[in-house]
Design an enzyme around this catalytic site. Structure first.
Site, PDB file in Angstrom:
ATOM      1  N   ASN A 165      87.034  44.660   9.372  1.00 12.45           N
ATOM      2  CA  ASN A 165      87.361  44.472  10.781  1.00 12.45           C
ATOM      3  C   ASN A 165      88.661  45.135  11.213  1.00 12.45           C
ATOM      4  OD1 ASN A 165      85.305  42.203  11.554  1.00 12.45           O
ATOM      5  ND2 ASN A 165      86.209  41.608   9.606  1.00 12.45           N
ATOM      6  N   HIS A 187      75.206  51.966  18.175  1.00 16.05           N
ATOM      7  CA  HIS A 187      75.982  53.117  17.702  1.00 16.05           C
ATOM      8  C   HIS A 187      75.754  54.352  18.575  1.00 16.05           C
ATOM      9  CE1 HIS A 187      76.439  51.135  13.462  1.00 16.05           C
ATOM     10  NE2 HIS A 187      77.205  50.587  14.380  1.00 16.05           N
ATOM     11  N   THR A 188      75.153  54.177  19.703  1.00 14.63           N
ATOM     12  CA  THR A 188      75.125  55.196  20.761  1.00 14.63           C
ATOM     13  C   THR A 188      76.495  55.297  21.425  1.00 14.63           C
ATOM     14  OG1 THR A 188      74.039  55.870  22.822  1.00 14.63           O
ATOM     15  CG2 THR A 188      74.320  53.527  22.517  1.00 14.63           C
ATOM     16  N   VAL A 222      79.401  36.666  11.852  1.00 16.51           N
ATOM     17  CA  VAL A 222      80.269  35.874  10.973  1.00 16.51           C
ATOM     18  C   VAL A 222      80.387  34.448  11.505  1.00 16.51           C
ATOM     19  CG1 VAL A 222      82.559  35.718   9.939  1.00 16.51           C
ATOM     20  CG2 VAL A 222      81.555  37.964  10.390  1.00 16.51           C
ATOM     21  N   THR A 241      75.644  62.117  23.139  1.00 15.25           N
ATOM     22  CA  THR A 241      76.261  61.506  24.327  1.00 15.25           C
ATOM     23  C   THR A 241      77.149  60.349  23.870  1.00 15.25           C
ATOM     24  OG1 THR A 241      74.248  60.166  24.530  1.00 15.25           O
ATOM     25  CG2 THR A 241      74.394  62.107  25.952  1.00 15.25           C
ATOM     26  N   ARG A 280      81.202  45.788  19.942  1.00 15.48           N
ATOM     27  CA  ARG A 280      81.324  45.567  18.502  1.00 15.48           C
ATOM     28  C   ARG A 280      81.950  44.207  18.193  1.00 15.48           C
ATOM     29  NH1 ARG A 280      85.004  48.425  14.148  1.00 15.48           N
ATOM     30  NH2 ARG A 280      83.811  47.975  12.258  1.00 15.48           N
ATOM     31  N   ASP A 296      81.054  32.117  17.866  1.00 16.16           N
ATOM     32  CA  ASP A 296      81.960  31.003  18.170  1.00 16.16           C
ATOM     33  C   ASP A 296      83.370  31.489  18.507  1.00 16.16           C
ATOM     34  OD1 ASP A 296      82.814  31.919  15.748  1.00 16.16           O
ATOM     35  OD2 ASP A 296      83.018  29.952  14.810  1.00 16.16           O
ATOM     36  N   THR A 331      89.297  47.856  11.982  1.00 14.90           N
ATOM     37  CA  THR A 331      89.135  48.878  13.012  1.00 14.90           C
ATOM     38  C   THR A 331      88.644  48.320  14.342  1.00 14.90           C
ATOM     39  OG1 THR A 331      86.980  49.351  12.096  1.00 14.90           O
ATOM     40  CG2 THR A 331      88.792  50.764  11.395  1.00 14.90           C
ATOM     41  N   GLY A 341      78.498  32.599  13.210  1.00 13.52           N
ATOM     42  CA  GLY A 341      77.950  32.332  14.545  1.00 13.52           C
ATOM     43  C   GLY A 341      78.843  32.794  15.672  1.00 13.52           C
ATOM     44  N   HIS A 383      80.443  41.343  15.646  1.00 13.58           N
ATOM     45  CA  HIS A 383      81.170  40.730  14.527  1.00 13.58           C
ATOM     46  C   HIS A 383      81.297  39.229  14.716  1.00 13.58           C
ATOM     47  CE1 HIS A 383      83.234  44.268  12.290  1.00 13.58           C
ATOM     48  NE2 HIS A 383      82.090  44.657  12.790  1.00 13.58           N
ATOM     49  N   ASP A 384      81.562  38.813  15.956  1.00 10.51           N
ATOM     50  CA  ASP A 384      81.672  37.383  16.221  1.00 10.51           C
ATOM     51  C   ASP A 384      80.394  36.669  15.796  1.00 10.51           C
ATOM     52  OD1 ASP A 384      82.656  34.966  17.099  1.00 10.51           O
ATOM     53  OD2 ASP A 384      82.120  35.289  19.200  1.00 10.51           O
TER      54      ASP A 384
HETATM   55  C1  HEM Z   1      73.422  47.000  11.093  1.00 10.73           C
HETATM   56  C2  HEM Z   1      74.553  46.995  10.508  1.00 10.73           C
HETATM   57  C3  HEM Z   1      75.810  47.626  11.049  1.00 10.73           C
HETATM   58  C4  HEM Z   1      76.719  48.300  10.300  1.00 10.73           C
HETATM   59  C5  HEM Z   1      76.640  48.553   8.814  1.00 10.73           C
HETATM   60  C6  HEM Z   1      77.753  48.740  11.194  1.00 10.73           C
HETATM   61  C7  HEM Z   1      78.865  49.431  10.804  1.00 10.73           C
HETATM   62  C8  HEM Z   1      79.799  49.972  11.654  1.00 10.73           C
HETATM   63  C9  HEM Z   1      80.940  50.735  11.242  1.00 10.73           C
HETATM   64  C10 HEM Z   1      81.330  51.018   9.801  1.00 10.73           C
HETATM   65  C11 HEM Z   1      81.574  51.158  12.357  1.00 10.73           C
HETATM   66  C12 HEM Z   1      82.802  52.060  12.437  1.00 10.73           C
HETATM   67  C13 HEM Z   1      84.073  51.340  12.102  1.00 10.73           C
HETATM   68  C14 HEM Z   1      85.180  52.340  11.969  1.00 10.73           C
HETATM   69  O1  HEM Z   1      85.156  53.090  10.995  1.00 10.73           O
HETATM   70  O2  HEM Z   1      86.050  52.405  12.844  1.00 10.73           O
HETATM   71  C15 HEM Z   1      80.843  50.654  13.474  1.00 10.73           C
HETATM   72  C16 HEM Z   1      81.189  50.890  14.786  1.00 10.73           C
HETATM   73  C17 HEM Z   1      80.546  50.312  15.850  1.00 10.73           C
HETATM   74  N1  HEM Z   1      79.511  49.389  15.774  1.00 10.73           N
HETATM   75 FE1  HEM Z   1      78.452  48.918  14.146  1.00 10.73          FE
HETATM   76  N2  HEM Z   1      77.457  48.337  12.451  1.00 10.73           N
HETATM   77  C18 HEM Z   1      76.286  47.646  12.426  1.00 10.73           C
HETATM   78  C19 HEM Z   1      75.674  47.024  13.483  1.00 10.73           C
HETATM   79  C20 HEM Z   1      76.184  46.996  14.769  1.00 10.73           C
HETATM   80  C21 HEM Z   1      75.689  46.164  15.829  1.00 10.73           C
HETATM   81  C22 HEM Z   1      74.571  45.147  15.678  1.00 10.73           C
HETATM   82  C23 HEM Z   1      76.421  46.455  16.931  1.00 10.73           C
HETATM   83  C24 HEM Z   1      76.336  45.855  18.315  1.00 10.73           C
HETATM   84  C25 HEM Z   1      75.249  45.327  18.818  1.00 10.73           C
HETATM   85  C26 HEM Z   1      77.367  47.480  16.559  1.00 10.73           C
HETATM   86  C27 HEM Z   1      78.246  48.097  17.414  1.00 10.73           C
HETATM   87  C28 HEM Z   1      79.184  49.037  17.043  1.00 10.73           C
HETATM   88  C29 HEM Z   1      79.993  49.777  17.989  1.00 10.73           C
HETATM   89  C30 HEM Z   1      79.893  49.723  19.509  1.00 10.73           C
HETATM   90  C31 HEM Z   1      80.864  50.570  17.239  1.00 10.73           C
HETATM   91  C32 HEM Z   1      81.967  51.493  17.779  1.00 10.73           C
HETATM   92  C33 HEM Z   1      83.236  50.679  17.910  1.00 10.73           C
HETATM   93  C34 HEM Z   1      84.428  51.412  18.509  1.00 10.73           C
HETATM   94  O3  HEM Z   1      84.299  52.550  18.937  1.00 10.73           O
HETATM   95  O4  HEM Z   1      85.509  50.802  18.547  1.00 10.73           O
HETATM   96  N3  HEM Z   1      77.213  47.765  15.235  1.00 10.73           N
HETATM   97  N4  HEM Z   1      79.771  49.923  13.030  1.00 10.73           N
HETATM   98  C1  LIG Z   2      88.539  52.339   8.128  1.00 10.37           C
HETATM   99  C2  LIG Z   2      89.122  51.361   7.177  1.00 10.37           C
HETATM  100  O1  LIG Z   2      90.287  51.067   7.235  1.00 10.37           O
HETATM  101  N1  LIG Z   2      88.278  50.864   6.301  1.00 10.37           N
HETATM  102  C3  LIG Z   2      88.671  49.913   5.296  1.00 10.37           C
HETATM  103  C4  LIG Z   2      87.551  48.955   5.144  1.00 10.37           C
HETATM  104  O2  LIG Z   2      87.749  48.063   4.138  1.00 10.37           O
HETATM  105  C5  LIG Z   2      87.938  48.645   2.856  1.00 10.37           C
HETATM  106  C6  LIG Z   2      88.046  47.538   1.855  1.00 10.37           C
HETATM  107  O3  LIG Z   2      86.926  46.725   1.908  1.00 10.37           O
HETATM  108  C7  LIG Z   2      89.176  49.531   2.909  1.00 10.37           C
HETATM  109  O4  LIG Z   2      89.370  50.147   1.660  1.00 10.37           O
HETATM  110  C8  LIG Z   2      88.976  50.567   3.981  1.00 10.37           C
HETATM  111  O5  LIG Z   2      90.118  51.359   4.108  1.00 10.37           O
END
Ligand code: HEM
Ligand SMILES: CC(=O)N[C@H]1CO[C@H](CO)[C@@H](O)[C@@H]1O
Ligand SMILES: *[C@@H]1O[C@H](CO)[C@@H](O)[C@H](O)[C@H]1NC(C)=O
Ligand SMILES: *[C@@H]1O[C@H](CO)[C@@H](O)[C@H](O)[C@H]1NC(C)=O
Ligand SMILES: *[C@@H]1O[C@H](CO)[C@@H](O)[C@H](O)[C@H]1NC(C)=O
Length: 355
Positions: free
Chosen positions: A106, A207-208, A82, A256, A74, A86, A108, A84, A78-79
């Site tokens: 971010n 998100h697997t 946002v 899984t 993740r 970098d 989280t 590029g 994000h890197d």
């Molecule tokens: C397409 C748009 C995407 C959205 C809207 C999105 C949104 C999110 C959100 C909201 C979370 C959970 C954050 C939390 O509540 O703790 C998450 C987790 C995660 N995302 Fe995405 N994501 C996207 C694309 C991606 C991409 C492109 C990747 C990597 C190639 C990715 C990898 C992950 C991973 C691995 C997690 C789990 C992180 C953890 O367990 O610490 N996501 N994502």
């Molecule tokens: C999980 C988490 O802390 N999400 C935050 C994400 O950002 C919004 C504001 O944009 C906060 O209100 C959420 O608490």
């Protein structure tokens, strides 16, 4: 004695051929064109051990904490989204401005992942000097996380340079799509960085792995259940998130959760996607066929994921003499005093070799 030596040589030769195959970019699937300034041999002269150092460290670290794989994948996402790839996501908050690390979408990102990247930076510096950029470490760490979690092996072009400053909040919020986004919004957002509908479906397959906080999907439970969500699944989620703003987490892929596989798409087919941005991929006619295909064909998912993640890893990269190679991934070099002289000498020497 002699046969023992022959065997050792054979093992060493095998190890070398395996590592050069990885370094040379051998991969089962197709890859996108390489960005100017990146190459698979970038550290061949200056840090040939770079990839094995990263892999060996993460193999042990992820064995101890499987969540680290998700967290590192993740961070790379994000890197890259946002300003590029970098390494700016790794920068600490400065007194005057929130960095990508502390901005709302971010918060989280896991501290364990930032620590792993800084530990890797120190380990690489000990062996090779200050030559491997933080942005490259993030890309390699994401690659190894995918592999160590059971996903495909793929080559990563290297040579990214680190940005000098964190992105501001406006940039961050504009660059990262919200989990409440529908496909129309997601496609519009990704088109700005040259990613298409197939990239969207494949990259969302990340998100697997990993977890999400209730606040990331609670709009699908309150005030009432999202009709596109499986009723039983919604009921289960409500046990974890009984009210608005519960500070709790659940897994992204209920089948899984710690394995990089295609079960995320099976979840979507069963209306068990966690975010609107996940489930809408199966609702929207532009992305549904790809979701269905990946759900029944893991090899097709892996091939496309490799293509799309290598593409993502090259978004607006800094190369050549742009940016810098950060000594500490959390702090731009200019802001550091004291450690500057010895590091910059090492770095200048290494750079003249790399050019
Ligand atoms: C397409 C748009 C995407 C959205 C809207 C999105 C949104 C999110 C959100 C909201 C979370 C959970 C954050 C939390 O509540 O703790 C998450 C987790 C995660 N995302 Fe995405 N994501 C996207 C694309 C991606 C991409 C492109 C990747 C990597 C190639 C990715 C990898 C992950 C991973 C691995 C997690 C789990 C992180 C953890 O367990 O610490 N996501 N994502
Ligand atoms: C999980 C988490 O802390 N999400 C935050 C994400 O950002 C919004 C504001 O944009 C906060 O209100 C959420 O608490
Ligand atoms: C944020 O950064 C962008 C790009 O560097 C810049 O164009 C913009 O003016 C900045 N906005 C604020 C509010 O600082
Ligand atoms: C997608 O979301 C946008 C922004 O919230 C909204 O304007 C649009 O109507 C939605 N599109 C569909 C097809 O639901
Ligand atoms: C958090 O979720 C667990 C189940 O995953 C549940 O047992 C617990 O009650 C939840 N905590 C809160 C504060 O709701």
């Amino acid at each position: 004695m002699a046969s023992c030596r022959v065997m050792l040589l054979a093992v060493a030769a095998l190890a070398i051929s395996v590592s050069t195959a990885a370094a040379a970019g051998t991969s089962s699937g197709r890859l996108p064109p390489l960005a100017k300034g990146l190459s698979f041999q970038f550290y061949k002269a200056t840090c040939p051990q770079a990839e094995s150092i990263v892999f060996n460290f993460l193999r042990d670290a992820i064995r101890k904490d499987v969540g680290l794989a998700a967290a590192l994948l993740r961070i790379h996402f994000h890197d890259c989204f946002v300003q590029g790839c970098d390494g700016s996501v790794l920068l600490d908050k400065t007194p005057t401005e929130a960095s990508e690390k502390t901005a709302p979408p971010n918060v989280t990102l896991r501290p364990t992942a930032f620590k792993a990247i800084n530990d890797l930076r120190a380990l690489l510096a000990k062996t090779c000097g200050a030559v491997v950029s933080c942005a490259d470490i993030a890309a390699l760490a994401a690659r190894d996380s995918v592999l160590l979690a059971g996903g495909p092996r793929y080559p990563v072009p290297l040579g990214r340079r680190d940005g000098l400053a964190p992105a501001n909040l406006t940039t961050i919020l504009g660059a990262l799509p919200a989990p409440t986004s529908n496909v129309t919004t997601l496609l519009r957002s990704l088109a700005k960085i040259n990613l298409d509908a197939t990239d969207l479906v494949a990259l969302s397959g990340a998100h697997t792995l990993g977890i999400a906080h209730c606040t990331s999907f609670q709009e699908r439970l309150f005030p009432q259940n999202d009709v596109t969500m499986n009723k039983f699944f919604a009921g289960q989620l409500k046990l974890t998130c009984p009210a608005l703003n519960t500070d709790n987490t659940t897994v992204n892929d209920i089948r899984t959760p710690n394995v990089f596989d295609n079960k995320y798409y099976v979840d979507l087919l069963n209306r068990q996607g966690l975010f609107t941005s996940d489930q809408d991929l199966h609702t929207d006619a532009r992305t549904k066929p790809t979701v269905t295909k990946f759900a029944v064909d893991q090899a097709a998912f892996f091939n496309q994921f490799v293509f799309s993640v290598v593409k993502m890893g090259q978004i607006n990269v800094l190369t050549g003499k742009q940016g810098q190679v950060r000594n500490d991934c959390s702090v731009p070099n200019a802001a550091r005093s004291g450690a500057e002289l010895p590091w910059s000498v090492v770095e200048a020497a290494a750079e003249s070799m790399a050019m």
